[in-house]
Design a protein around this motif. Structure first.
Motif: not given
Length: 213
Positions: A73-100
């Motif tokens: 995607t060329f045009i994103t709704p907000f900054d690309r690095e923020d999209i990546h950071a938000l997706a990564s942090s959400i994934d991290d939450i799920a990973d640690y709940i899974y680990a628990a």
């Protein structure tokens, strides 16, 4: 200028729906953890852990779709690095709940203490708040709600630290079975780390809010 730019920007049909799916999935996985810690029997608990595992895999698929979208995607709704950071942090939450959840099952934890239940319930609150804030990214009309959520999650992370540290200290004082102590400590710390990751996600939301407010 932001409002003018947003007027001419094509409506986002990819990232926002995926983020809302990720937020909903977080609420579900946190809810499954609450069910797991409120189920006293180890065999009965396995069904909830299986649900956690299934939801974590679903979250991985959503994260992968977001990352693929960034590459296409060329045009994103907000900054690309923020999209990546938000997706990564959400994934991290799920990973640690899974680990628990997996540690509860694989370690055959005998005692589900009150701190585990409190942490699981707190994670459900934090994930629900995150999901509600993520939905507001669709229009940025209720920025106050996003800001309030970020404050609540920050406070929740502090509460999680206190609950975890207090219970670990109590375990060292009262638990005479060293192996059981290690098992419970590991589960508690996985839950506490999940709360840290919720705070990371809230920090990303604050960054997005500042840039797009």
């Amino acid at each position: 200028m932001n409002s003018i730019f947003n007027f001419f920007t094509p409506k986002d049909k990819l990232f926002q729906p995926l983020f809302e799916q990720a937020g909903s999935n977080l609420v579900s996985i946190a809810g499954a953890l609450v069910s797991a810690v409120n189920t006293p029997g180890q065999e009965q608990r396995k069904a909830h852990v299986k649900e956690i595992e299934k939801l974590e895999q679903a979250g991985d698929d959503i994260t992968h779709a977001i990352f693929l979208g960034l590459g296409k995607t060329f045009i994103t709704p907000f900054d690309r690095e923020d999209i990546h950071a938000l997706a990564s942090s959400i994934d991290d939450i799920a990973d640690y709940i899974y680990a628990a959840g997996m540690n509860l099952d694989l370690y055959n934890v005998k005692t589900i203490n009150k701190a585990m239940i409190s942490l699981a319930e707190l994670l459900l609150e934090m994930c629900t708040d995150l999901h509600n804030a993520i939905k507001e990214l669709r229009s940025f009309r209720n920025t106050d709600l996003i800001a309030e959520v970020c404050l609540r999650i920050n406070a929740g992370e502090g509460r999680a630290d206190y609950i975890c540290n207090t219970e670990v200290a109590s375990l060292f004082d009262h638990e005479r079975d060293a192996i059981e102590l290690i098992k419970q400590k590991e589960v508690l710390q996985m839950m506490e780390t999940a709360s840290d990751k919720c705070d990371d996600a809230a920090n990303v939301l604050e960054t997005i809010l500042i840039k797009n407010g």
